[in-house]
Design an enzyme around this catalytic site. Structure first.
Site, PDB file in Angstrom:
ATOM      1  N   HIS A  45       0.825  -1.204   0.000  1.00  0.00           N
ATOM      2  CA  HIS A  45       0.000   0.000   0.000  1.00  0.00           C
ATOM      3  C   HIS A  45       0.864   1.260   0.000  1.00  0.00           C
ATOM      4  O   HIS A  45       0.381   2.352   0.284  1.00  0.00           O
ATOM      5  CB  HIS A  45      -0.949  -0.009   1.202  1.00  0.00           C
ATOM      6  CG  HIS A  45      -2.003  -1.056   1.088  1.00  0.00           C
ATOM      7  ND1 HIS A  45      -1.737  -2.398   1.248  1.00  0.00           N
ATOM      8  CD2 HIS A  45      -3.317  -0.979   0.796  1.00  0.00           C
ATOM      9  CE1 HIS A  45      -2.843  -3.091   1.069  1.00  0.00           C
ATOM     10  NE2 HIS A  45      -3.810  -2.261   0.791  1.00  0.00           N
ATOM     11  N   VAL A 172      -0.426  -0.090  17.680  1.00  0.00           N
ATOM     12  CA  VAL A 172      -1.269   0.125  16.503  1.00  0.00           C
ATOM     13  C   VAL A 172      -1.578  -1.204  15.827  1.00  0.00           C
ATOM     14  O   VAL A 172      -0.664  -1.916  15.388  1.00  0.00           O
ATOM     15  CB  VAL A 172      -0.593   1.069  15.487  1.00  0.00           C
ATOM     16  CG1 VAL A 172      -1.497   1.300  14.277  1.00  0.00           C
ATOM     17  CG2 VAL A 172      -0.241   2.401  16.141  1.00  0.00           C
ATOM     18  N   ASP A 174      -3.411  -2.840  12.611  1.00  0.00           N
ATOM     19  CA  ASP A 174      -3.873  -2.519  11.253  1.00  0.00           C
ATOM     20  C   ASP A 174      -4.085  -3.838  10.542  1.00  0.00           C
ATOM     21  O   ASP A 174      -3.128  -4.547  10.239  1.00  0.00           O
ATOM     22  CB  ASP A 174      -2.815  -1.661  10.549  1.00  0.00           C
ATOM     23  CG  ASP A 174      -3.197  -1.307   9.121  1.00  0.00           C
ATOM     24  OD1 ASP A 174      -4.355  -1.536   8.732  1.00  0.00           O
ATOM     25  OD2 ASP A 174      -2.322  -0.800   8.389  1.00  0.00           O
ATOM     26  N   MET A 175      -5.331  -4.178  10.296  1.00  0.00           N
ATOM     27  CA  MET A 175      -5.612  -5.505   9.740  1.00  0.00           C
ATOM     28  C   MET A 175      -6.822  -5.476   8.819  1.00  0.00           C
ATOM     29  O   MET A 175      -7.699  -4.631   8.947  1.00  0.00           O
ATOM     30  CB  MET A 175      -5.882  -6.507  10.865  1.00  0.00           C
ATOM     31  CG  MET A 175      -7.058  -6.151  11.759  1.00  0.00           C
ATOM     32  SD  MET A 175      -7.445  -7.403  13.003  1.00  0.00           S
ATOM     33  CE  MET A 175      -8.219  -8.679  11.993  1.00  0.00           C
ATOM     34  N   TRP A 226     -15.408 -18.128   9.988  1.00  0.00           N
ATOM     35  CA  TRP A 226     -16.743 -17.521  10.014  1.00  0.00           C
ATOM     36  C   TRP A 226     -16.773 -16.223  10.823  1.00  0.00           C
ATOM     37  O   TRP A 226     -17.591 -15.355  10.576  1.00  0.00           O
ATOM     38  CB  TRP A 226     -17.768 -18.513  10.565  1.00  0.00           C
ATOM     39  CG  TRP A 226     -17.384 -19.120  11.883  1.00  0.00           C
ATOM     40  CD1 TRP A 226     -17.641 -18.638  13.124  1.00  0.00           C
ATOM     41  CD2 TRP A 226     -16.635 -20.322  12.071  1.00  0.00           C
ATOM     42  NE1 TRP A 226     -17.116 -19.450  14.095  1.00  0.00           N
ATOM     43  CE2 TRP A 226     -16.488 -20.503  13.474  1.00  0.00           C
ATOM     44  CE3 TRP A 226     -16.079 -21.274  11.221  1.00  0.00           C
ATOM     45  CZ2 TRP A 226     -15.817 -21.594  14.023  1.00  0.00           C
ATOM     46  CZ3 TRP A 226     -15.407 -22.348  11.765  1.00  0.00           C
ATOM     47  CH2 TRP A 226     -15.276 -22.499  13.152  1.00  0.00           C
ATOM     48  N   LYS A 227     -15.849 -16.096  11.783  1.00  0.00           N
ATOM     49  CA  LYS A 227     -15.828 -14.880  12.600  1.00  0.00           C
ATOM     50  C   LYS A 227     -15.384 -13.667  11.772  1.00  0.00           C
ATOM     51  O   LYS A 227     -15.975 -12.592  11.857  1.00  0.00           O
ATOM     52  CB  LYS A 227     -14.905 -15.080  13.805  1.00  0.00           C
ATOM     53  CG  LYS A 227     -15.407 -16.167  14.757  1.00  0.00           C
ATOM     54  CD  LYS A 227     -14.473 -16.373  15.927  1.00  0.00           C
ATOM     55  CE  LYS A 227     -14.982 -17.476  16.845  1.00  0.00           C
ATOM     56  NZ  LYS A 227     -14.092 -17.704  17.996  1.00  0.00           N
ATOM     57  N   GLY A 307       2.249  -3.217  16.179  1.00  0.00           N
ATOM     58  CA  GLY A 307       3.031  -2.031  15.859  1.00  0.00           C
ATOM     59  C   GLY A 307       4.507  -2.160  16.169  1.00  0.00           C
ATOM     60  O   GLY A 307       5.333  -1.389  15.659  1.00  0.00           O
TER      61      GLY A 307
END
Length: 337
Positions: A45, A172, A174-175, A226-227, A307
């Protein structure tokens, strides 16, 4: 693979964006976030996403000149239309406005609709935490992941960020709601490597660690099975409902690349305003020390908090230069003219 200095990468990406129609100021601000993402080893990204963003600008799918407009003011909550402007700039505006409102009210929400790809969601978490604020943020996306038990893609992987300030360095998370994002599949493929754990299904429905097979099938694996599927659905619904914007099935109808027309939510807390700063630091430091003190399953790998690995990668690449894929770097240099 080679290494490029931060300033060289940032100036090159800036020129590529200016050539694609952005103003110098907007190009620089966008390029800096792309470069910071690569600095933190989130190449998918960062630099790797530059050619696609340039393509979207050239096609008119992203409006280089658009500015977010206020639609609804409810005190500690505001709703904006992103006008399909550059997603990084819209998300920076939304983050900063959420932090301003949180400083006034203790907590705040900014909902953003009709925006475009925000690139690395963690960028906004780091920005908030480094200013002493807590941030929870997420975006919906076009469908790129099957619901649990399905073969066809009907869900976004809907990246989710949580950031907590800490004097010794923020925590932090980030997922995405998928075990691995498509960006991670790309970077793993470019390295000629396999994923460390199964990340999706091949065309025959078998779980696999092969990024090429998963890209071919488009059946990435929801995190937690499924979660993760359920969380992706709920995040999508809330992003669209709170922003009065598009949900995944409507973004699919726009069909102008990744995330064009998406909806995003930014929630901030100001610990100073709420009177919880001291307790927050005690809680976060205690938990970080407790986690880091775990007995590692692999004696060659430490147990880290969210992080921590990012900071290690950042320090290494600040010193030694940012790793780049040579083919992608040549393409970006070409776009820069």
């Amino acid at each position: 693979m080679g290494r490029i200095a931060f300033d060289e990468m940032c100036s090159t990406v800036t020129r590529a964006f200016v050539n694609a129609g952005m103003s110098e100021d907007k190009a620089l601000r966008s390029a800096r976030v792309h470069t910071e993402s690569s600095l933190d080893a989130v190449y998918s990204h960062g630099l790797n996403r530059v050619p696609r963003f340039v393509e979207y600008l050239q096609k008119g799918w992203v409006d280089a000149d658009a500015e977010p407009t206020l639609l609804r003011d409810m005190g500690p909550m505001e709703v904006y239309d992103g006008q399909r402007g550059p997603g990084i700039l819209n998300a920076l505006t939304a983050t900063d406005r959420t932090l301003e409102l949180a400083a006034q009210h203790g907590l705040a929400i900014v909902a953003l609709r009709n925006t475009t790809h925000w690139m690395r969601g963690g960028a906004y978490g780091w920005r908030a935490a480094e200013q002493g604020k807590i941030l929870i943020a997420w975006t919906n996306t076009e469908s790129c992941m099957p619901a649990w038990g399905a073969k066809d893609t009907r869900l976004g992987n809907n990246p989710f960020v949580m950031a907590v300030p800490r004097k010794e360095g923020p925590v932090v998370l980030d997922m995405a709601m998928s075990q691995y994002s498509y960006g991670k599949l790309q970077t793993t493929r470019l390295k000629g490597e396999q994923l460390p754990y199964a990340g999706g299904f091949d065309v025959d429905g078998n779980l696999t660690t092969d990024p090429v097979a998963i890209e071919e099938s488009r059946r990435i694996l929801p995190t937690g099975f499924w979660k993760g599927s359920g969380l992706a659905i709920m995040l999508d619904i809330l992003a669209a409902a709170l922003s009065e914007g598009s949900a995944t099935h409507q973004i699919d109808g726009i069909d102008q690349g990744s995330c064009t027309g998406c909806s995003q939510i930014f929630i901030a807390f100001d610990p100073d305003r709420l009177g919880t700063s001291e307790h927050l630091q005690q809680a976060v430091n205690g938990m970080v020390d407790y986690v880091n003190g775990s007995q590692p399953a692999d004696p060659n790998r430490a147990v880290t908090h969210p992080g921590q690995n990012t900071v290690a990668a950042r320090m290494d690449q600040q010193k030694n230069g940012i790793l780049v894929d040579d083919d992608i770097w040549r393409e970006v240099v070409s776009l820069a003219g």
